[in-house]
Design a protein around this motif. Structure first.
Motif, PDB file in Angstrom:
ATOM      1  N   ASP A  32      -7.110 -39.413  18.625  1.00 35.94           N
ATOM      2  CA  ASP A  32      -8.335 -40.092  18.192  1.00 35.94           C
ATOM      3  C   ASP A  32      -9.496 -39.846  19.132  1.00 35.94           C
ATOM      4  OD1 ASP A  32      -7.257 -41.230  15.915  1.00 35.94           O
ATOM      5  OD2 ASP A  32      -6.465 -42.938  17.016  1.00 35.94           O
ATOM      6  N   GLY A  33      -9.373 -38.923  20.018  1.00 37.08           N
ATOM      7  CA  GLY A  33     -10.435 -38.686  20.977  1.00 37.08           C
ATOM      8  C   GLY A  33     -10.422 -39.758  22.054  1.00 37.08           C
ATOM      9  N   TRP A  34     -11.551 -40.014  22.636  1.00 31.32           N
ATOM     10  CA  TRP A  34     -11.635 -41.012  23.694  1.00 31.32           C
ATOM     11  C   TRP A  34     -12.223 -42.286  23.135  1.00 31.32           C
ATOM     12  CZ3 TRP A  34     -13.894 -36.332  26.252  1.00 31.32           C
ATOM     13  CH2 TRP A  34     -12.919 -35.617  26.910  1.00 31.32           C
ATOM     14  N   LEU A  35     -11.458 -43.004  22.328  1.00 31.19           N
ATOM     15  CA  LEU A  35     -11.908 -44.258  21.762  1.00 31.19           C
ATOM     16  C   LEU A  35     -11.431 -45.421  22.614  1.00 31.19           C
ATOM     17  CD1 LEU A  35     -11.222 -43.667  17.967  1.00 31.19           C
ATOM     18  CD2 LEU A  35     -13.389 -43.542  19.154  1.00 31.19           C
ATOM     19  N   ARG A  36     -12.243 -46.461  22.661  1.00 33.55           N
ATOM     20  CA  ARG A  36     -11.882 -47.661  23.400  1.00 33.55           C
ATOM     21  C   ARG A  36     -10.829 -48.438  22.630  1.00 33.55           C
ATOM     22  NH1 ARG A  36     -16.486 -51.835  24.520  1.00 33.55           N
ATOM     23  NH2 ARG A  36     -15.192 -53.234  23.342  1.00 33.55           N
ATOM     24  N   THR A  37      -9.844 -48.979  23.317  1.00 32.71           N
ATOM     25  CA  THR A  37      -8.809 -49.756  22.652  1.00 32.71           C
ATOM     26  C   THR A  37      -9.184 -51.232  22.663  1.00 32.71           C
ATOM     27  OG1 THR A  37      -7.542 -49.991  24.689  1.00 32.71           O
ATOM     28  CG2 THR A  37      -6.979 -48.134  23.259  1.00 32.71           C
ATOM     29  N   CYS A  38      -8.604 -51.967  21.735  1.00 29.76           N
ATOM     30  CA  CYS A  38      -8.859 -53.396  21.620  1.00 29.76           C
ATOM     31  C   CYS A  38      -7.604 -54.074  21.085  1.00 29.76           C
ATOM     32  CB  CYS A  38     -10.053 -53.651  20.700  1.00 29.76           C
ATOM     33  SG  CYS A  38      -9.859 -52.928  19.062  1.00 29.76           S
ATOM     34  N   TYR A  39      -7.649 -55.359  20.922  1.00 32.35           N
ATOM     35  CA  TYR A  39      -6.553 -56.150  20.365  1.00 32.35           C
ATOM     36  C   TYR A  39      -5.251 -55.840  21.094  1.00 32.35           C
ATOM     37  CZ  TYR A  39      -4.379 -59.083  16.846  1.00 32.35           C
ATOM     38  OH  TYR A  39      -3.724 -60.101  16.213  1.00 32.35           O
TER      39      TYR A  39
END
Length: 88
Positions: A32-39
């Motif tokens: 997913d590329g460099w996406l920020r994670t959450c939850y």
């Protein structure tokens, strides 16, 4: 003065090309590329969720936390039917 192979500029250019190559490989290997994670690390911050994802919370001003439907706790339960249209 012409630059030779042993000049400092040649070494800097090689270092820049090596850095660029490493960054390109890292960007392509990450799904997913460099996406920020959450939850709690189970979701990804995106502008819009995919069809296999649902919105959980906001990540910032423009992004929402998208969680895979299969990672949701109650994904396997059938949807609730409307009880108000029940015939007697």
């Amino acid at each position: 003065m012409l630059l030779t192979r042993s000049s400092a500029l040649s070494g800097h250019i090689k270092l820049w090309f090596l850095t660029l190559a490493v960054l390109v490989v890292l960007a392509q290997t990450s799904p997913d590329g460099w996406l920020r994670t959450c939850y709690y690390g189970m979701g990804k911050c995106r502008h819009e969720c995919r069809t296999t994802e649902k919105k959980k919370e906001r990540c910032g001003d423009l992004t929402v936390c998208c969680l895979q439907i299969s990672k949701s706790k109650l994904y396997h339960l059938p949807p609730v039917k409307d009880q108000s249209k029940k015939e007697c």
